[in-house]
Design an enzyme around this catalytic site. Sequence first.
Site, PDB file in Angstrom:
ATOM      1  N   ASP A  60     -23.819  28.837  61.767  1.00 55.36           N
ATOM      2  CA  ASP A  60     -23.060  28.508  62.897  1.00 55.36           C
ATOM      3  C   ASP A  60     -21.377  28.326  62.393  1.00 55.36           C
ATOM      4  OD1 ASP A  60     -24.819  28.117  64.809  1.00 55.36           O
ATOM      5  OD2 ASP A  60     -25.107  25.983  64.591  1.00 55.36           O
ATOM      6  N   ALA A  61     -20.963  28.061  61.237  1.00 59.05           N
ATOM      7  CA  ALA A  61     -19.614  28.192  60.785  1.00 59.05           C
ATOM      8  C   ALA A  61     -19.238  29.377  61.006  1.00 59.05           C
ATOM      9  CB  ALA A  61     -19.498  27.595  59.449  1.00 59.05           C
TER      10      ALA A  61
END
Length: 82
Positions: A60-61
């Site tokens: 997700d980062a």
Amino acid sequence: MENVLGLVALACGLIIGLGAIGACIGIALMGGKYLEASARQPELMNELQTKMFLLAGLIDAAFLIGVGIAMLFAFANPFVLR
């Protein structure tokens, strides 16, 4: 000027769209492998869950970094000369 703005809008859409598709596929594959591994060895479920959540955060980062770059191009476009 309008051509550059149109291409930047297209690039922002591609960055966000392809990043979202990649993150979804990555998390889905990782979740499936986690379920397979925890079904084979239930005693390792806690360790595997910790590693799964760490990898989910990294996936997700990477997507959110792409969103940030797309927002930079959308709102503070360095390609438009003023």
